[in-house]
Design a protein around this motif. Structure first.
Motif, PDB file in Angstrom:
ATOM      1  N   GLN A 134      47.727 -55.671  13.971  1.00  0.00           N
ATOM      2  CA  GLN A 134      47.861 -54.967  15.252  1.00  0.00           C
ATOM      3  C   GLN A 134      48.956 -53.911  15.216  1.00  0.00           C
ATOM      4  N   THR A 135      50.138 -54.275  14.741  1.00  0.00           N
ATOM      5  CA  THR A 135      51.263 -53.333  14.729  1.00  0.00           C
ATOM      6  C   THR A 135      51.335 -52.520  13.446  1.00  0.00           C
ATOM      7  N   HIS A 136      50.658 -53.013  12.390  1.00  0.00           N
ATOM      8  CA  HIS A 136      50.704 -52.394  11.056  1.00  0.00           C
ATOM      9  C   HIS A 136      52.100 -52.459  10.430  1.00  0.00           C
ATOM     10  N   LEU A 137      52.976 -53.264  11.003  1.00  0.00           N
ATOM     11  CA  LEU A 137      54.263 -53.513  10.372  1.00  0.00           C
ATOM     12  C   LEU A 137      54.059 -54.502   9.233  1.00  0.00           C
ATOM     13  N   SER A 138      54.852 -54.351   8.181  1.00  0.00           N
ATOM     14  CA  SER A 138      54.717 -55.243   7.027  1.00  0.00           C
ATOM     15  C   SER A 138      55.928 -56.153   6.914  1.00  0.00           C
ATOM     16  N   ASP A 139      55.661 -57.445   6.796  1.00  0.00           N
ATOM     17  CA  ASP A 139      56.706 -58.409   6.443  1.00  0.00           C
ATOM     18  C   ASP A 139      56.726 -58.497   4.930  1.00  0.00           C
ATOM     19  N   HIS A 140      57.889 -58.355   4.338  1.00  0.00           N
ATOM     20  CA  HIS A 140      57.968 -58.413   2.874  1.00  0.00           C
ATOM     21  C   HIS A 140      59.025 -59.416   2.438  1.00  0.00           C
ATOM     22  N   LEU A 141      58.750 -60.054   1.329  1.00  0.00           N
ATOM     23  CA  LEU A 141      59.700 -60.976   0.719  1.00  0.00           C
ATOM     24  C   LEU A 141      59.770 -60.674  -0.766  1.00  0.00           C
ATOM     25  N   THR A 142      60.974 -60.410  -1.240  1.00  0.00           N
ATOM     26  CA  THR A 142      61.202 -60.166  -2.661  1.00  0.00           C
ATOM     27  C   THR A 142      62.177 -61.213  -3.175  1.00  0.00           C
ATOM     28  N   LEU A 143      61.760 -61.930  -4.216  1.00  0.00           N
ATOM     29  CA  LEU A 143      62.615 -62.925  -4.869  1.00  0.00           C
ATOM     30  C   LEU A 143      63.084 -62.355  -6.196  1.00  0.00           C
ATOM     31  N   TYR A 144      64.358 -62.589  -6.533  1.00  0.00           N
ATOM     32  CA  TYR A 144      64.927 -62.024  -7.759  1.00  0.00           C
ATOM     33  C   TYR A 144      65.439 -63.139  -8.671  1.00  0.00           C
ATOM     34  N   ARG A 145      65.321 -62.901  -9.957  1.00  0.00           N
ATOM     35  CA  ARG A 145      65.964 -63.751 -10.954  1.00  0.00           C
ATOM     36  C   ARG A 145      66.869 -62.894 -11.825  1.00  0.00           C
ATOM     37  N   THR A 146      67.941 -63.493 -12.280  1.00  0.00           N
ATOM     38  CA  THR A 146      68.898 -62.766 -13.095  1.00  0.00           C
ATOM     39  C   THR A 146      68.385 -62.627 -14.530  1.00  0.00           C
ATOM     40  N   PRO A 147      68.910 -61.657 -15.276  1.00  0.00           N
ATOM     41  CA  PRO A 147      68.513 -61.529 -16.680  1.00  0.00           C
ATOM     42  C   PRO A 147      68.777 -62.826 -17.442  1.00  0.00           C
ATOM     43  N   GLY A 148      67.832 -63.237 -18.250  1.00  0.00           N
ATOM     44  CA  GLY A 148      67.970 -64.471 -19.018  1.00  0.00           C
ATOM     45  C   GLY A 148      67.387 -65.686 -18.331  1.00  0.00           C
ATOM     46  N   ALA A 149      67.089 -65.582 -17.044  1.00  0.00           N
ATOM     47  CA  ALA A 149      66.457 -66.699 -16.327  1.00  0.00           C
ATOM     48  C   ALA A 149      64.989 -66.787 -16.727  1.00  0.00           C
ATOM     49  N   PRO A 150      64.344 -67.940 -16.553  1.00  0.00           N
ATOM     50  CA  PRO A 150      62.905 -68.038 -16.834  1.00  0.00           C
ATOM     51  C   PRO A 150      62.135 -66.965 -16.079  1.00  0.00           C
ATOM     52  N   ARG A 151      61.119 -66.430 -16.687  1.00  0.00           N
ATOM     53  CA  ARG A 151      60.360 -65.347 -16.081  1.00  0.00           C
ATOM     54  C   ARG A 151      59.392 -65.882 -15.023  1.00  0.00           C
ATOM     55  N   PHE A 152      59.129 -65.053 -14.031  1.00  0.00           N
ATOM     56  CA  PHE A 152      58.127 -65.414 -13.036  1.00  0.00           C
ATOM     57  C   PHE A 152      56.755 -65.481 -13.711  1.00  0.00           C
ATOM     58  N   SER A 153      55.884 -66.311 -13.159  1.00  0.00           N
ATOM     59  CA  SER A 153      54.578 -66.532 -13.771  1.00  0.00           C
ATOM     60  C   SER A 153      53.451 -66.281 -12.760  1.00  0.00           C
ATOM     61  N   ALA A 154      52.221 -66.305 -13.266  1.00  0.00           N
ATOM     62  CA  ALA A 154      51.058 -66.182 -12.389  1.00  0.00           C
ATOM     63  C   ALA A 154      51.023 -67.342 -11.397  1.00  0.00           C
ATOM     64  N   HIS A 155      51.492 -68.505 -11.832  1.00  0.00           N
ATOM     65  CA  HIS A 155      51.585 -69.672 -10.948  1.00  0.00           C
ATOM     66  C   HIS A 155      52.523 -69.372  -9.783  1.00  0.00           C
ATOM     67  N   ASP A 156      53.664 -68.716 -10.060  1.00  0.00           N
ATOM     68  CA  ASP A 156      54.617 -68.359  -9.006  1.00  0.00           C
ATOM     69  C   ASP A 156      53.993 -67.370  -8.018  1.00  0.00           C
ATOM     70  N   CYS A 157      53.217 -66.435  -8.546  1.00  0.00           N
ATOM     71  CA  CYS A 157      52.527 -65.470  -7.681  1.00  0.00           C
ATOM     72  C   CYS A 157      51.593 -66.185  -6.718  1.00  0.00           C
ATOM     73  N   LEU A 158      50.795 -67.098  -7.239  1.00  0.00           N
ATOM     74  CA  LEU A 158      49.849 -67.832  -6.408  1.00  0.00           C
ATOM     75  C   LEU A 158      50.575 -68.634  -5.333  1.00  0.00           C
ATOM     76  N   LEU A 159      51.667 -69.241  -5.735  1.00  0.00           N
ATOM     77  CA  LEU A 159      52.445 -70.038  -4.789  1.00  0.00           C
ATOM     78  C   LEU A 159      52.995 -69.166  -3.667  1.00  0.00           C
ATOM     79  N   LEU A 160      53.573 -68.007  -4.015  1.00  0.00           N
ATOM     80  CA  LEU A 160      54.160 -67.133  -3.004  1.00  0.00           C
ATOM     81  C   LEU A 160      53.086 -66.512  -2.107  1.00  0.00           C
ATOM     82  N   ASN A 161      51.932 -66.194  -2.690  1.00  0.00           N
ATOM     83  CA  ASN A 161      50.835 -65.647  -1.884  1.00  0.00           C
ATOM     84  C   ASN A 161      50.510 -66.565  -0.712  1.00  0.00           C
TER      85      ASN A 161
END
Length: 323
Positions: A134-161
């Motif tokens: 209705q408003t066309h406003l977007s809610d966004h969430l960005t999660l960050y990991r520091t260098p050397g931390a385990p990398r995000f995966s396709a599983h993480d994408c599905l979970l966040l979706n």
């Protein structure tokens, strides 16, 4: 948590969704996102986060509200300086609801994003947006990991979706609960219509009566941005009055009709307002510091001046919005 079997993951997800709703009902507007992200981190690990709402203007997101979790206040200004070069923007808007993984250190993603990651000690990001139809406003969430931390995966994408829909719903529920709680602290709460907006005047949540009141003052208004800028002084217009209170980076708005009737004296208007709110003779007398007999005298005069015979008609003339 990614090592859980499918049944265990489903149970953990369901518990998190319920916990988000509990937080929405018990946390105040200013601290809800902090506690929600702490709870989220128990299922999906991250080191910092950025949760906000934006509108796309000329192809670029304009932030209306932002919550930075374990990020310095200067992060938003730094991102705004390179937002036109951030490859994340185009990718998440191409597929709303589908999380993307971006390596902020990868030269292929541009020197601007490389600079932002290096400046703030960030490695990978996982980002998803939800666009309000209705408003066309977007809610966004960005999660960050520091260098050397385990990398995000396709599983993480599905979970966040799937989690993002619950997070958006929880924010809305938290705002509504804040409105209800605020109503109880206000004078004459039955005659108020409430809303939440961001500092730029974009409505985040509003009772139906609030929209009706805006339209009575500005018939051509269509939103989602308020028709006039508001600060702590509120607005005193021809037809409505809006009271403003700051809570965190949001504004709580309480609107009411300007109910003074020109044919009544100031004291008679006070009495009429009390009866318009459903008060008894004794309650009006107590609130105004008058005797019940004086109130009865005023109400007889009001009936004569307004040409009415009962308190229900007074309430109608005072334009008290419905509960």
């Amino acid at each position: 948590m990614s090592r859980l079997d499918p049944l265990g993951l489903l149970q953990a997800f369901s518990t998190l969704a319920l916990d988000l709703q509990r937080l929405a009902q018990h946390q105040d507007l200013e601290h809800f996102q902090y506690h929600a992200l702490r709870r989220l981190s128990q299922l999906l690990a991250f080191d910092s986060a950025w949760w906000g709402r934006a509108a796309v203007i000329d192809g670029l997101p304009e932030e209306h509200s932002s919550y930075l979790h374990h990020l310095p206040p200067g992060y938003l200004a730094d991102w705004q300086s390179i937002r036109h070069l951030d490859v994340t923007v185009a990718q998440v808007h191409a597929k709303p609801g589908q999380a993307v993984i971006i390596d902020m250190r990868d030269p292929a993603n541009g020197t601007a994003l490389n600079w932002l990651g290096q400046r703030h000690g960030l490695g990978e990001l996982l980002c998803v947006i939800h666009i309000d139809p209705q408003t066309h406003l977007s809610d966004h969430l960005t999660l960050y990991r520091t260098p050397g931390a385990p990398r995000f995966s396709a599983h993480d994408c599905l979970l966040l979706n799937n989690l993002m829909l619950h997070l958006v719903a929880a924010v809305s529920a938290n705002q509504i609960r804040t409105l209800v709680a605020m109503r109880e602290t206000l004078t004459s709460p039955r005659n108020l219509a409430l809303a939440v907006c961001d500092p730029r005047g974009v409505l985040q949540c509003a009772e139906r009566g609030f929209i009706d009141l805006l339209l009575s003052e500005w018939p051509r208004w269509s939103g989602p941005t308020l028709p006039v800028p508001l600060d702590e002084h509120g607005h005193d217009g021809k037809r409505i009055h809006i009271q403003v209170s700051a809570v965190g980076d949001h504004l709580l708005l309480a609107a009411r009709i300007n109910r003074a009737l020109p044919q009544l004296s100031p004291r008679e208007n006070d009495v009429a307002q009390g009866f318009g709110e459903g008060k008894t003779y004794k309650e009006v007398a107590r609130d105004l510091g008058l005797s019940p007999n004086t109130v009865r005298h005023h109400i007889r005069t009001i009936y004569t001046k307004l040409g009415v015979k009962d308190k229900a008609r007074i309430a109608h003339l005072m334009h008290a919005p419905p509960d």
